[in-house]
Design a protein around this motif. Structure first.
Motif, PDB file in Angstrom:
ATOM      1  N   MET A   1       0.738  -1.162  -0.093  1.00  0.00           N
ATOM      2  CA  MET A   1       0.109  -0.162   0.050  1.00  0.00           C
ATOM      3  C   MET A   1       0.879   1.322   0.032  1.00  0.00           C
ATOM      4  SD  MET A   1      -3.125   0.737  -0.093  1.00  0.00           S
ATOM      5  CE  MET A   1      -4.040   2.065  -0.054  1.00  0.00           C
ATOM      6  N   SER A   2       1.875   1.248   0.919  1.00  0.00           N
ATOM      7  CA  SER A   2       2.973   2.520   0.799  1.00  0.00           C
ATOM      8  C   SER A   2       3.607   2.666  -0.628  1.00  0.00           C
ATOM      9  CB  SER A   2       4.168   2.270   1.831  1.00  0.00           C
ATOM     10  OG  SER A   2       4.696   1.210   1.571  1.00  0.00           O
ATOM     11  N   GLU A   3       3.912   1.690  -1.365  1.00  0.00           N
ATOM     12  CA  GLU A   3       4.135   1.958  -2.633  1.00  0.00           C
ATOM     13  C   GLU A   3       3.111   2.670  -3.703  1.00  0.00           C
ATOM     14  OE1 GLU A   3       6.240  -0.629  -6.322  1.00  0.00           O
ATOM     15  OE2 GLU A   3       6.506  -1.354  -4.087  1.00  0.00           O
ATOM     16  N   LEU A   4       1.837   2.140  -3.726  1.00  0.00           N
ATOM     17  CA  LEU A   4       0.896   2.907  -4.397  1.00  0.00           C
ATOM     18  C   LEU A   4       0.895   4.054  -3.856  1.00  0.00           C
ATOM     19  CD1 LEU A   4      -1.469   2.660  -6.434  1.00  0.00           C
ATOM     20  CD2 LEU A   4      -2.915   1.617  -4.609  1.00  0.00           C
ATOM     21  N   PHE A   5       0.583   4.468  -2.449  1.00  0.00           N
ATOM     22  CA  PHE A   5       0.534   5.753  -1.972  1.00  0.00           C
ATOM     23  C   PHE A   5       1.610   6.910  -2.765  1.00  0.00           C
ATOM     24  CE2 PHE A   5      -1.977   7.387   1.464  1.00  0.00           C
ATOM     25  CZ  PHE A   5      -1.612   8.751   1.629  1.00  0.00           C
ATOM     26  N   GLY A   6       2.899   6.329  -2.537  1.00  0.00           N
ATOM     27  CA  GLY A   6       3.911   7.091  -2.976  1.00  0.00           C
ATOM     28  C   GLY A   6       3.765   7.190  -4.584  1.00  0.00           C
ATOM     29  N   ASN A   7       3.440   6.559  -5.041  1.00  0.00           N
ATOM     30  CA  ASN A   7       3.156   6.564  -6.787  1.00  0.00           C
ATOM     31  C   ASN A   7       1.941   7.350  -7.183  1.00  0.00           C
ATOM     32  OD1 ASN A   7       5.607   5.029  -7.756  1.00  0.00           O
ATOM     33  ND2 ASN A   7       4.286   3.468  -7.138  1.00  0.00           N
ATOM     34  N   VAL A   8       0.767   7.702  -6.361  1.00  0.00           N
ATOM     35  CA  VAL A   8      -0.296   8.520  -6.794  1.00  0.00           C
ATOM     36  C   VAL A   8      -0.241   9.625  -5.777  1.00  0.00           C
ATOM     37  CG1 VAL A   8      -1.430   6.687  -7.631  1.00  0.00           C
ATOM     38  CG2 VAL A   8      -1.743   7.261  -5.493  1.00  0.00           C
ATOM     39  N   TYR A   9       0.563   9.683  -4.745  1.00  0.00           N
ATOM     40  CA  TYR A   9       0.319  11.201  -3.899  1.00  0.00           C
ATOM     41  C   TYR A   9       1.518  11.112  -2.893  1.00  0.00           C
ATOM     42  CZ  TYR A   9      -1.456  14.371  -0.328  1.00  0.00           C
ATOM     43  OH  TYR A   9      -1.693  15.536   0.186  1.00  0.00           O
ATOM     44  N   HIS A  10       2.621  11.949  -3.150  1.00  0.00           N
ATOM     45  CA  HIS A  10       3.656  12.023  -2.443  1.00  0.00           C
ATOM     46  C   HIS A  10       3.898  13.251  -1.855  1.00  0.00           C
ATOM     47  CE1 HIS A  10       7.714  10.799  -0.915  1.00  0.00           C
ATOM     48  NE2 HIS A  10       8.184  11.836  -1.694  1.00  0.00           N
ATOM     49  N   GLN A  11       4.098  13.507  -0.596  1.00  0.00           N
ATOM     50  CA  GLN A  11       4.464  14.934   0.100  1.00  0.00           C
ATOM     51  C   GLN A  11       3.566  16.001  -0.444  1.00  0.00           C
ATOM     52  OE1 GLN A  11       8.565  15.275  -0.420  1.00  0.00           O
ATOM     53  NE2 GLN A  11       8.923  13.799   1.266  1.00  0.00           N
ATOM     54  N   GLY A  12       2.351  15.733  -0.579  1.00  0.00           N
ATOM     55  CA  GLY A  12       1.323  16.729  -1.016  1.00  0.00           C
ATOM     56  C   GLY A  12       1.147  16.958  -2.420  1.00  0.00           C
ATOM     57  N   THR A  13       1.940  16.110  -3.489  1.00  0.00           N
ATOM     58  CA  THR A  13       1.694  16.343  -4.542  1.00  0.00           C
ATOM     59  C   THR A  13       1.038  15.151  -5.416  1.00  0.00           C
ATOM     60  OG1 THR A  13       4.026  17.340  -4.921  1.00  0.00           O
ATOM     61  CG2 THR A  13       3.251  16.248  -6.773  1.00  0.00           C
ATOM     62  N   ARG A  14       0.143  15.657  -6.361  1.00  0.00           N
ATOM     63  CA  ARG A  14      -0.810  14.565  -7.110  1.00  0.00           C
ATOM     64  C   ARG A  14      -0.309  14.544  -8.333  1.00  0.00           C
ATOM     65  NH1 ARG A  14      -6.142  16.592  -4.726  1.00  0.00           N
ATOM     66  NH2 ARG A  14      -5.099  18.580  -4.329  1.00  0.00           N
ATOM     67  N   TRP A  15      -0.090  13.564  -8.978  1.00  0.00           N
ATOM     68  CA  TRP A  15       0.397  13.169 -10.273  1.00  0.00           C
ATOM     69  C   TRP A  15      -0.651  13.036 -11.507  1.00  0.00           C
ATOM     70  CZ3 TRP A  15       5.112  14.373  -9.644  1.00  0.00           C
ATOM     71  CH2 TRP A  15       5.785  14.087  -8.355  1.00  0.00           C
ATOM     72  N   GLY A  16      -0.527  13.130 -12.600  1.00  0.00           N
ATOM     73  CA  GLY A  16      -1.536  12.938 -13.604  1.00  0.00           C
ATOM     74  C   GLY A  16      -2.387  11.758 -13.591  1.00  0.00           C
ATOM     75  N   ALA A  17      -1.918  10.588 -12.961  1.00  0.00           N
ATOM     76  CA  ALA A  17      -2.257   9.543 -13.097  1.00  0.00           C
ATOM     77  C   ALA A  17      -3.105   9.103 -11.811  1.00  0.00           C
ATOM     78  CB  ALA A  17      -1.115   8.375 -13.159  1.00  0.00           C
ATOM     79  N   SER A  18      -2.888  10.108 -10.783  1.00  0.00           N
ATOM     80  CA  SER A  18      -3.552  10.095  -9.591  1.00  0.00           C
ATOM     81  C   SER A  18      -5.091   9.993  -9.635  1.00  0.00           C
ATOM     82  CB  SER A  18      -3.243  11.077  -8.654  1.00  0.00           C
ATOM     83  OG  SER A  18      -1.856  11.264  -8.480  1.00  0.00           O
ATOM     84  N   CYS A  19      -5.678  10.769 -10.630  1.00  0.00           N
ATOM     85  CA  CYS A  19      -7.076  10.704 -10.773  1.00  0.00           C
ATOM     86  C   CYS A  19      -7.734   9.386 -11.128  1.00  0.00           C
ATOM     87  CB  CYS A  19      -7.717  11.820 -11.380  1.00  0.00           C
ATOM     88  SG  CYS A  19      -7.191  11.812 -13.211  1.00  0.00           S
ATOM     89  N   HIS A  20      -6.840   8.730 -11.978  1.00  0.00           N
ATOM     90  CA  HIS A  20      -7.223   7.538 -12.661  1.00  0.00           C
ATOM     91  C   HIS A  20      -7.468   6.237 -11.526  1.00  0.00           C
ATOM     92  CE1 HIS A  20      -7.193   9.347 -16.712  1.00  0.00           C
ATOM     93  NE2 HIS A  20      -6.201   9.898 -16.431  1.00  0.00           N
ATOM     94  N   VAL A  21      -6.753   6.257 -10.472  1.00  0.00           N
ATOM     95  CA  VAL A  21      -7.058   5.376  -9.611  1.00  0.00           C
ATOM     96  C   VAL A  21      -7.950   5.605  -8.755  1.00  0.00           C
ATOM     97  CG1 VAL A  21      -5.596   6.540  -7.613  1.00  0.00           C
ATOM     98  CG2 VAL A  21      -5.051   4.101  -8.156  1.00  0.00           C
ATOM     99  N   VAL A  22      -8.859   6.730  -8.524  1.00  0.00           N
ATOM    100  CA  VAL A  22      -9.801   6.836  -7.851  1.00  0.00           C
ATOM    101  C   VAL A  22     -10.893   5.815  -7.820  1.00  0.00           C
ATOM    102  CG1 VAL A  22     -11.733   8.323  -7.171  1.00  0.00           C
ATOM    103  CG2 VAL A  22      -9.444   9.308  -7.336  1.00  0.00           C
ATOM    104  N   PRO A  23     -11.209   5.469  -9.214  1.00  0.00           N
ATOM    105  CA  PRO A  23     -12.398   4.588  -9.087  1.00  0.00           C
ATOM    106  C   PRO A  23     -12.158   3.148  -8.641  1.00  0.00           C
ATOM    107  CG  PRO A  23     -12.293   5.357 -11.223  1.00  0.00           C
ATOM    108  CD  PRO A  23     -11.364   5.864 -10.323  1.00  0.00           C
ATOM    109  N   PHE A  24     -10.984   2.583  -8.641  1.00  0.00           N
ATOM    110  CA  PHE A  24     -10.415   1.403  -8.211  1.00  0.00           C
ATOM    111  C   PHE A  24     -10.098   1.558  -6.595  1.00  0.00           C
ATOM    112  CE2 PHE A  24      -8.719   1.808 -12.052  1.00  0.00           C
ATOM    113  CZ  PHE A  24      -9.030   0.430 -13.030  1.00  0.00           C
ATOM    114  N   LEU A  25      -9.697   2.626  -5.902  1.00  0.00           N
ATOM    115  CA  LEU A  25      -9.943   2.991  -4.632  1.00  0.00           C
ATOM    116  C   LEU A  25     -11.086   3.082  -4.092  1.00  0.00           C
ATOM    117  CD1 LEU A  25      -7.183   5.736  -4.183  1.00  0.00           C
ATOM    118  CD2 LEU A  25      -6.702   3.337  -3.610  1.00  0.00           C
TER     119      LEU A  25
END
Length: 78
Positions: free
Chosen positions: A1-25
């Motif tokens: 889970m921490s690896e996924l967290f670091g890839n889609v949200y890290h230290q306040g930064t959201r990446w372009g792919a972050s929104c695509h993970v929302v339906p799965f979460l």
């Protein structure tokens, strides 16, 4: 889970792919068989709301009114 967290949200930064993970979460958080649903929900909250406190959001988290025109919520869509 921490690896996924670091890839889609890290230290306040959201990446372009972050929104695509929302339906799965959402699906994982909704499934009672998901291990550590609290962590999934925490990641979902971070991706959706970021680090802002409820009183700093560009909308009323307890209401149903749409965000004001020009707010970050209206500017960028996933």
């Amino acid at each position: 889970m921490s690896e996924l967290f670091g890839n889609v949200y890290h230290q306040g930064t959201r990446w372009g792919a972050s929104c695509h993970v929302v339906p799965f979460l959402v699906a994982l958080a909704d499934d009672p068989d998901t291990p550590d649903r609290a962590a999934v929900t925490a990641l979902l909250r971070s991706v959706v709301l970021g680090d802002r406190r409820d009183d700093e959001l560009p909308f009323d988290p307890g209401g149903t009114s749409p965000p004001p025109r020009g707010s970050p919520t209206n500017r960028r869509r996933c």
